[in-house]
Design an enzyme around this catalytic site. Sequence first.
Site, PDB file in Angstrom:
ATOM      1  CG  ASP A 163      -4.402  25.378   3.244  1.00 25.31           C
ATOM      2  OD1 ASP A 163      -4.347  24.375   3.412  1.00 25.31           O
ATOM      3  OD2 ASP A 163      -4.369  25.853   2.192  1.00 25.31           O
ATOM      4  CG  ASN A 221     -11.824  20.660   4.076  1.00 25.36           C
ATOM      5  OD1 ASN A 221     -11.805  21.555   5.049  1.00 25.36           O
ATOM      6  ND2 ASN A 221     -10.997  20.565   3.117  1.00 25.36           N
TER       7      ASN A 221
HETATM    8  C1  FPP Z   1      -6.478  22.768   6.201  1.00 22.42           C
HETATM    9  O1  FPP Z   1      -5.143  22.269   6.133  1.00 22.42           O
HETATM   10  C2  FPP Z   1      -7.059  22.617   7.427  1.00 22.42           C
HETATM   11  C3  FPP Z   1      -8.207  21.855   7.902  1.00 22.42           C
HETATM   12  C4  FPP Z   1      -8.818  21.115   6.542  1.00 22.42           C
HETATM   13  C5  FPP Z   1      -8.630  21.644   8.980  1.00 22.42           C
HETATM   14  C6  FPP Z   1      -8.425  22.898   9.967  1.00 22.42           C
HETATM   15  C7  FPP Z   1      -8.940  22.732  11.540  1.00 22.42           C
HETATM   16  C8  FPP Z   1      -8.116  23.093  12.457  1.00 22.42           C
HETATM   17  C9  FPP Z   1      -6.955  23.519  12.509  1.00 22.42           C
HETATM   18  C10 FPP Z   1      -8.687  22.301  14.025  1.00 22.42           C
HETATM   19  C11 FPP Z   1      -9.950  23.165  14.159  1.00 22.42           C
HETATM   20  C12 FPP Z   1     -10.312  22.746  15.728  1.00 22.42           C
HETATM   21  C13 FPP Z   1     -11.406  22.976  16.020  1.00 22.42           C
HETATM   22  C14 FPP Z   1     -11.754  22.587  17.540  1.00 22.42           C
HETATM   23  C15 FPP Z   1     -12.605  23.950  15.367  1.00 22.42           C
HETATM   24  P1  FPP Z   1      -4.713  21.182   5.220  1.00 22.42           P
HETATM   25  O2  FPP Z   1      -4.873  19.867   5.882  1.00 22.42           O
HETATM   26  O3  FPP Z   1      -5.524  21.173   3.747  1.00 22.42           O
HETATM   27  O4  FPP Z   1      -3.349  21.476   5.054  1.00 22.42           O
HETATM   28  P2  FPP Z   1      -2.321  20.977   3.502  1.00 22.42           P
HETATM   29  O5  FPP Z   1      -2.606  21.957   2.664  1.00 22.42           O
HETATM   30  O6  FPP Z   1      -0.830  21.306   4.053  1.00 22.42           O
HETATM   31  O7  FPP Z   1      -2.496  19.604   3.254  1.00 22.42           O
END
Ligand code: FPP
Length: 229
Positions: free
Chosen positions: A15, A63
């Site tokens: 996250d 998501n």
């Molecule tokens: C949450 O952070 C993260 C995600 C919804 C996506 C995580 C995915 C990756 C790290 C890429 C993975 C890649 C592969 C190839 C599997 P957020 O966007 O909710 O962060 P925030 O809370 O700061 O908004």
Amino acid sequence: MAENNIPLHVGIIMDGNGRWAKKRLMPRSFGHKSGMNRMIGLAEHARARGIKFLTVYALSTENLSRPEEELDGLFGLFRKYFETNIKKLYADNARVKVIGDPSGLPSDIAGLLKKAEENSPADAEFTLLFAINYGSRAEILNAVNRAVEGGKKLTEEEFSSLLYTGGIPCPDMIIRTGGECRLSNFLMYQAAYSELYFTDVLFPDFTDAEFDKALESYASRERRFGKIK
Ligand code: FPP
């Protein structure tokens, strides 16, 4: 760190990508790209530390309701990873397992995930599990429905084998970056006795050294699994 204090299986809720990008006045997709690069580095590091299973929460079912632009960015990263980066993982004798519901994903991505599992080396020493369109409640419900169809009472072991993670040991530790202290529908059945580690560090900044801090915390804990010592 004593070798027997290394967890066999670690799960990570990655996250904070969005906030990391926002701090740099960049689009959220830039945060996810940095997150993907960090995930690749962490998988190598975890393996070098002796961990055998690493589960990364790459996309929750919830998501999928994010804006199309953000999802397109994420799907683009999945395509790149499962078409290209995956080869390095195989070369390192590691295998891929995907947990989640592929039917809710673009069909080419569902196909890439299937292929990634099929092409994995059979004798792998390390397993990288990708939770994609994953939700724990749906996973449990799916297992319950399969159990009901079977028409007989199940043991815990038999029930576990019906989960997406069937055959994989439960996570010894679950890490969540980005400051929130909750599981957000991640491995809720399997986490019954997992040690939980929460950190404010945003995922793209979760360096190998930060991961080692989590391992140190794990090594210092006494796991009793409900028993007394
Ligand atoms: C949450 O952070 C993260 C995600 C919804 C996506 C995580 C995915 C990756 C790290 C890429 C993975 C890649 C592969 C190839 C599997 P957020 O966007 O909710 O962060 P925030 O809370 O700061 O908004």
